[in-house]
Design a protein around this motif. Structure first.
Motif, PDB file in Angstrom:
ATOM      1  N   TYR A  41       0.835  -1.197   0.000  1.00  0.00           N
ATOM      2  CA  TYR A  41       0.000   0.000   0.000  1.00  0.00           C
ATOM      3  C   TYR A  41       0.874   1.252   0.000  1.00  0.00           C
ATOM      4  CZ  TYR A  41      -2.912   3.772   1.706  1.00  0.00           C
ATOM      5  OH  TYR A  41      -3.537   4.980   1.852  1.00  0.00           O
ATOM      6  N   ARG A  43       3.904   1.730  -1.028  1.00  0.00           N
ATOM      7  CA  ARG A  43       4.565   1.924  -2.333  1.00  0.00           C
ATOM      8  C   ARG A  43       3.597   2.566  -3.343  1.00  0.00           C
ATOM      9  NH1 ARG A  43       9.172  -0.712  -3.630  1.00  0.00           N
ATOM     10  NH2 ARG A  43       8.493  -1.015  -5.777  1.00  0.00           N
ATOM     11  N   ARG A  44       2.378   2.048  -3.408  1.00  0.00           N
ATOM     12  CA  ARG A  44       1.374   2.595  -4.336  1.00  0.00           C
ATOM     13  C   ARG A  44       0.993   4.026  -3.944  1.00  0.00           C
ATOM     14  NH1 ARG A  44      -0.426  -2.457  -3.306  1.00  0.00           N
ATOM     15  NH2 ARG A  44      -2.157  -1.736  -1.997  1.00  0.00           N
ATOM     16  N   TYR A  45       0.793   4.248  -2.669  1.00  0.00           N
ATOM     17  CA  TYR A  45       0.381   5.540  -2.146  1.00  0.00           C
ATOM     18  C   TYR A  45       1.439   6.612  -2.431  1.00  0.00           C
ATOM     19  CZ  TYR A  45      -1.153   8.853   1.527  1.00  0.00           C
ATOM     20  OH  TYR A  45      -1.565   9.944   2.234  1.00  0.00           O
ATOM     21  N   SER A  47       3.839   6.501  -4.663  1.00  0.00           N
ATOM     22  CA  SER A  47       3.948   6.658  -6.120  1.00  0.00           C
ATOM     23  C   SER A  47       2.817   7.540  -6.637  1.00  0.00           C
ATOM     24  CB  SER A  47       3.922   5.293  -6.815  1.00  0.00           C
ATOM     25  OG  SER A  47       5.045   4.525  -6.436  1.00  0.00           O
ATOM     26  N   TRP A  48       1.619   7.378  -6.077  1.00  0.00           N
ATOM     27  CA  TRP A  48       0.477   8.215  -6.454  1.00  0.00           C
ATOM     28  C   TRP A  48       0.769   9.677  -6.111  1.00  0.00           C
ATOM     29  CZ3 TRP A  48      -2.881  11.136  -3.387  1.00  0.00           C
ATOM     30  CH2 TRP A  48      -4.027  11.611  -4.029  1.00  0.00           C
TER      31      TRP A  48
END
Length: 156
Positions: A41, A43-45, A47-48
């Protein structure tokens, strides 16, 4: 803190992402309900955030070591407030460097970046009392709650 510098995030690679994730996970240690569902989560957050707010993505460094980061935007629609505001999405400091003015230096960078915004908003976990006190020292006031989050605003 001696040797501390704040700069815009200049490059984005796997090593930097891993360091930011590590700091993020440490920052929410004991407050996991606010920090997502783990490393994937995070990593995605992050990156967003890089895609949405790259110009306002700051890192705190001592030498080449990243010890904290903050992410902010000048023109963010805040649903709770129902208006466009300056916005601080994250401000996290490595546990080892908390209490050494790293958070204050990151906040100064955000406020400088957000100059000209009449309102600056952020959310912080209801149980994150240390962060709430930190933001209050910087002139943010609680204006409401949204689920598990306290919405805070600083009017300029």
């Amino acid at each position: 803190m001696n040797g501390l510098k704040i700069e815009k995030l200049k490059e984005w690679n796997e090593e930097i992402l891993e360091r930011l994730v590590q700091i993020y996970m440490q920052g929410y240690d004991g407050l996991r309900e606010y920090g997502g569902e783990g490393v994937g989560y995070a990593r995605r957050y992050l990156s967003w955030y890089l895609k949405k707010m790259r110009d306002g993505f700051f890192v705190a460094k001592i030498g080449d070591n990243i010890v904290g980061f903050a992410v902010c935007a000048r023109d963010w629609y805040h649903k709770f407030l129902g208006e466009r505001v300056g916005y601080i999405g994250e401000l996290v400091v490595d546990k080892e460097y908390q209490g050494h003015h790293v958070g204050g230096a990151l906040m100064e960078a955000c406020l400088d970046y957000l100059k000209g915004c009449k309102k600056i908003a952020l959310e912080v976990g209801v149980k994150n009392e240390n962060a709430i006190r930190f933001y209050e020292r910087w002139g943010f006031k609680k204006v409401g709650t949204e689920g598990k989050w306290v919405v805070m605003v600083r009017e300029v």
